[in-house]
Structure formats: structure tokens, C-alpha cells
Design a protein around this motif. Structure first.
Motif, short mmCIF file in Angstrom:
data_model
loop_
_atom_site.label_atom_id
_atom_site.label_comp_id
_atom_site.label_asym_id
_atom_site.label_seq_id
_atom_site.Cartn_x
_atom_site.Cartn_y
_atom_site.Cartn_z
N VAL A 142 -7.97 1.05 2.47
CA VAL A 142 -6.64 0.12 3.33
C VAL A 142 -7.35 0.13 4.79
O VAL A 142 -8.03 0.84 5.14
CB VAL A 142 -5.66 1.43 3.34
CG1 VAL A 142 -4.52 1.15 4.21
CG2 VAL A 142 -5.27 2.06 1.93
N ALA A 186 0.95 -0.96 -0.02
CA ALA A 186 0.02 -0.17 -0.03
C ALA A 186 0.77 1.13 0.16
O ALA A 186 0.73 2.25 -0.66
CB ALA A 186 -1.13 -0.16 1.22
N ILE A 199 -0.57 -3.26 8.02
CA ILE A 199 -1.64 -2.96 6.83
C ILE A 199 -2.03 -4.43 6.59
O ILE A 199 -1.36 -5.09 5.88
CB ILE A 199 -0.90 -2.10 5.77
CG1 ILE A 199 -0.69 -0.65 6.22
CG2 ILE A 199 -2.12 -2.18 4.83
CD1 ILE A 199 -0.32 0.20 5.14
N TYR A 229 -5.41 -3.82 1.15
CA TYR A 229 -5.87 -2.65 0.57
C TYR A 229 -6.16 -3.17 -0.78
O TYR A 229 -5.87 -4.20 -1.28
CB TYR A 229 -4.58 -1.70 0.55
CG TYR A 229 -3.57 -1.96 -0.61
CD1 TYR A 229 -3.71 -1.05 -1.98
CD2 TYR A 229 -2.52 -2.88 -0.39
CE1 TYR A 229 -2.74 -1.48 -3.03
CE2 TYR A 229 -1.56 -3.13 -1.71
CZ TYR A 229 -1.86 -2.37 -2.72
OH TYR A 229 -0.92 -2.88 -3.79
#
Length: 157
Positions: A69, A36, A55, A58
């Protein structure tokens, strides 16, 4: 042999986990960025617009520019250079095109004793312009060359 492989994998996971939980005051230059973060650079935006946190996923629709996201948890950071406190929700959405994010949802900043939603971000020459409704604030893009670490209890996500 299998036990050595398990040990090496465990060690790599521990090193990876430790690097994601650095002290926010230390350098981020050795952190491995997520896909991302890399995607931001593909659109001409600096990686520091997203925090250095886990993360989970996404998605970007290449036709419409719609994106989302998903962070492991909410995140609080301090934005340079004026030290405004910003919060990121677990889910951030918007539309991205070359040099611009519009219809942004999921990032707020505290200014003038109030929380404001950042509704857009755009690159302009050597600057990043943050939009809060009709109001804008411009900062040198070099301030966002590195992804900031989350602060507080969500930094270990």
C-alpha cells in the motif's frame, strides 16, 4: 458549456479534498473509502486498520498474498481505545490471507517509551489481535470500524 463542466469538476475536487482533510475529532462516516480499504473487508478485516488518507496505490498478489500500500506520505494516528500513537510509513507491505496479515512492515506503535514494529494483525472472534514479535495485544474490532484521520503535518496528504 465547457466552463460549467470545468467549474463542476473543480467543485467536486475541492469537496473531495476537503473531505480527506477533516478534523480528526469529527466523524469519518461520510468519507469515501479507497479500494485498498474495501480490499481489507474482502479479507475479513476492518477498514480502520488503514488511515483515512490519500492512498496512491495498492497491489495484492492473489496467489501469494503479498501486498503493498502506497500512502501520499507518512501518517500518525492515535489507536483506540488506549490512545497509543502509531505511525504509518509511505509504503506498507506484508502478506494477507483471510482474517490475517503477516510479515507486516511499515506500521509502528509507541508503547512503554519505545517504538515497536507491528509484525502482524489477525481477526479473532470479535477482536483484532496486533502482533509485535512474540507479544500480542487484543482489542474489540468495533474500535476499527472507521478509518482514523492522520494527525499533524501529513494529514493533508
Amino acid at each position: 458549456m465547457a466552463s460549467k463542466i470545468v467549474f463542476m469538476c473543480s467543485l467536486l475536487l475541492l469537496i473531495s479534498y476537503s473531505s480527506q482533510n477533516d478534523n480528526p475529532k469529527t466523524s469519518n462516516s461520510t468519507r469515501v473509502l479507497s479500494a485498498a480499504h474495501t480490499e481489507l473487508t474482502n479479507y475479513g478485516l476492518p477498514v480502520g486498520l488503514l488511515p483515512a488518507t490519500t492512498i496512491l496505490g495498492y497491489a495484492v498478489n492473489q496467489t501469494s498474498g503479498d501486498f503493498s500500500v502506497h500512502l501520499a506520505g507518512p501518517c500518525k494516528i492515535t489507536l483506540p481505545p488506549d490512545n497509543y500513537v502509531a505511525t504509518y510509513s509511505k509504503k506498507i507491505t506484508g502478506k494477507i490471507i483471510k482474517g490475517r496479515i503477516a510479515e507486516l512492515d511499515g506500521i509502528s506503535v509507541r508503547a512503554l517509551f519505545k517504538w515497536w514494529s507491528i509484525t502482524g494483525i489477525r481477526a479473532s472472534d470479535d477482536n483484532i489481535v496486533f502482533e509485535v514479535g512474540m507479544v500480542t495485544a487484543k482489542y474489540p474490532s468495533k474500535n476499527f470500524d472507521e478509518s482514523p484521520a492522520c494527525e499533524g503535518r501529513h494529514s493533508a496528504s
